[in-house]
Design a protein around this motif. Structure first.
Motif, mmCIF file in Angstrom:
data_model
loop_
_atom_site.group_PDB
_atom_site.id
_atom_site.type_symbol
_atom_site.label_atom_id
_atom_site.label_comp_id
_atom_site.label_asym_id
_atom_site.label_seq_id
_atom_site.Cartn_x
_atom_site.Cartn_y
_atom_site.Cartn_z
ATOM 1 N N LEU A 2 -32.471 8.698 -26.917
ATOM 2 C CA LEU A 2 -32.557 8.372 -25.496
ATOM 3 C C LEU A 2 -33.691 9.137 -24.824
ATOM 4 O O LEU A 2 -34.541 8.547 -24.144
ATOM 5 C CB LEU A 2 -31.226 8.683 -24.803
ATOM 6 N N TYR A 22 -27.636 2.983 -32.228
ATOM 7 C CA TYR A 22 -27.922 3.518 -30.899
ATOM 8 C C TYR A 22 -28.328 2.401 -29.929
ATOM 9 O O TYR A 22 -27.779 2.283 -28.832
ATOM 10 C CB TYR A 22 -29.025 4.566 -30.947
ATOM 11 N N TYR A 23 -29.289 1.589 -30.335
ATOM 12 C CA TYR A 23 -29.787 0.567 -29.410
ATOM 13 C C TYR A 23 -28.747 -0.521 -29.158
ATOM 14 O O TYR A 23 -28.690 -1.087 -28.053
ATOM 15 C CB TYR A 23 -31.097 -0.027 -29.918
ATOM 16 N N TYR A 83 -26.745 1.103 -26.487
ATOM 17 C CA TYR A 83 -27.484 1.248 -25.228
ATOM 18 C C TYR A 83 -27.603 -0.087 -24.495
ATOM 19 O O TYR A 83 -27.321 -0.185 -23.297
ATOM 20 C CB TYR A 83 -28.869 1.825 -25.504
ATOM 21 N N SER A 94 -24.322 -1.130 -23.018
ATOM 22 C CA SER A 94 -23.927 -0.337 -21.854
ATOM 23 C C SER A 94 -24.631 -0.832 -20.598
ATOM 24 O O SER A 94 -24.061 -0.811 -19.501
ATOM 25 C CB SER A 94 -24.210 1.147 -22.079
ATOM 26 N N SER A 126 -19.967 -0.739 -26.614
ATOM 27 C CA SER A 126 -20.973 0.300 -26.814
ATOM 28 C C SER A 126 -20.384 1.499 -27.535
ATOM 29 O O SER A 126 -20.977 2.042 -28.481
ATOM 30 C CB SER A 126 -21.547 0.719 -25.455
ATOM 31 N N TYR A 142 -21.475 3.692 -31.048
ATOM 32 C CA TYR A 142 -21.747 5.134 -31.052
ATOM 33 C C TYR A 142 -20.764 5.864 -31.967
ATOM 34 O O TYR A 142 -21.142 6.802 -32.684
ATOM 35 C CB TYR A 142 -21.653 5.693 -29.641
ATOM 36 N N TYR A 150 -24.017 10.173 -25.735
ATOM 37 C CA TYR A 150 -23.954 8.744 -25.425
ATOM 38 C C TYR A 150 -22.506 8.297 -25.199
ATOM 39 O O TYR A 150 -22.245 7.479 -24.309
ATOM 40 C CB TYR A 150 -24.596 7.930 -26.544
ATOM 41 N N CYS A 172 -20.810 6.646 -21.767
ATOM 42 C CA CYS A 172 -19.996 5.428 -21.691
ATOM 43 C C CYS A 172 -18.719 5.686 -20.894
ATOM 44 O O CYS A 172 -18.337 4.890 -20.025
ATOM 45 C CB CYS A 172 -19.648 4.932 -23.084
#
Length: 386
Positions: free
Chosen positions: A151, A238-239, A242, A245, A253, A257, A273, A277
């Motif tokens: 991030l 991760y993406y 992201y 979210s 999400s 994670y 992360y 959330c």
């Protein structure tokens, strides 16, 4: 006065119909509570975008300052409330305005890793290399107070691509390049020195092309397709989380994670992360537990505790925030910024003697910073008149 109070109460209740009625009755739109917050500030703090829109259409001032010198526009940036920030910019907010620490909306957004808000700040023209009273720019904050994870790497990349100076020095004569090297944020350092050779996963690059047009759904679908054949890839996980979210799909999400932490238990950034959330879902205790999990596994790294203290302040739980900051200065007595923030929180709770002691430590560490002397004088004044 009753009508004025009712407008603020209507916002606190999230009662949009009542807000409309009161505005039609010409309620004083700039009426304030005991700490100078208008109904618009309340709406921003609640992240009630519909109420923000109602109040802006009615003429509420996005530049009104409360008793802490905070404006609704800067508040939106500091809390990652991108939709509200965009609405206020369109309504005439002063995008170059600063808070009492001398920071624009871009600085706290960068500090806290609100990537989408960083992008919005840059799009509406918030100055990119503005330096606050601590001597830091947005890029410096993203490196010093970030963790160099996925991030924050994207935050740094976004700022760098927009023209942020990697060699701008703080009051100690150190730049973002210096801090990235010192903190072993290797990918960040490569971005800042323009030596990055390792491209991202092709699916990530394709997904980011969709996000340039705001198409989060297409971005998510691209990542999900790639996960079908590469389900343990941390970048993809991760993406996936992201982009979901950003669509408000926080439970999904979290699944990505959590999977990343199963695949790589030492990928501690994912606790940040997951905490984010839970924050978005207004599950405060769950968010705080995630910060604690990260902190327990990264004992020498102040990252998780620092951001936990930020979140506690956001929740209005200032005594707990001070407790976390006091632990941080015990572990990292060389951090003048930690002493300063501790002093500021102590003063906000009326603990002026303790605030003076804390700010004196900051002054010892950075004696030439006039901000500290100013805050010490203010605390001494408040103590004398208490």
């Amino acid at each position: 006065m009753e009508g004025n109070t009712s407008l603020i109460d209507a916002v606190q209740q999230g009662n949009h119909q009542l807000i409309s009625q009161l505005l039609e009755q010409h309620a004083d739109i700039e009426a304030t509570d005991e700490i100078g917050r208008t109904a618009l500030m309340m709406a921003v703090q609640r992240n009630d975008v519909d109420a923000v829109a109602q109040l802006l259409v009615a003429g509420s001032d996005p530049n009104h300052r409360d008793t802490t010198e905070l404006t609704p526009f800067i508040c939106a940036g500091a809390n990652g409330f991108t939709a509200s920030l965009k609405l206020m910019a369109a309504a005439g907010a002063d995008v170059a305005s600063v808070n009492r620490f001398g920071g624009t909306a871009l600085l706290p957004a960068s500090e806290k890793g609100y990537l989408h808000t960083v992008e919005a700040c840059l799009a509406v023209g918030v100055p990119i290399d503005h330096v606050n009273h601590l001597g830091w720019s947005a890029l410096l904050e993203a490196v010093i107070l970030g963790d160099g994870g996925r991030l924050y790497t994207d935050v740094v990349q976004t700022l760098h691509d927009a023209g942020a100076s990697a060699h701008l020095q703080d009051f100690d004569g150190r730049s973002a390049v210096h801090y990235a090297d010192e903190q072993k944020q290797n990918r960040v350092l490569e971005i800042l020195t323009e030596t990055l050779e390792d491209p991202q996963h092709p699916a990530v690059m394709e997904a980011k092309a969709f996000t340039a047009d705001g198409d989060w759904s297409a971005a998510s679908q691209t990542i999900q397709s790639a996960l079908e054949s590469d389900g343990d890839n941390l970048d993809l996980l991760y993406y996936a989380g992201y982009f979901l979210s950003l669509q408000g799909r926080c439970k999904e999400s979290l699944e990505h994670y959590s999977r990343a932490l199963e695949v790589a238990p030492d990928a501690l950034e994912f606790y940040f992360y997951t905490a984010g959330c839970y924050r978005l879902m207004n599950q405060a205790e769950d968010a705080l537990q995630e910060f604690d999990k990260g902190a327990a596994l990264a004992l020498e790294n102040p990252f998780f505790l620092y951001h936990k203290s930020n979140y506690l302040r956001e929740l209005g739980r200032h005594e707990e925030a001070i407790g976390v900051m006091e632990e941080l200065v015990r572990r990292h007595p060389e951090r003048y910024d930690f002493w300063f923030h501790t002093a500021n929180s102590l003063r906000s709770l009326g603990r002026h003697e303790d605030a003076i002691k804390a700010i004196e430590y900051a002054i010892e560490l950075q004696p030439n910073n006039s901000l500290y002397a100013k805050h010490k004088a203010q605390s001494e004044h408040l103590l004398a008149n208490n």
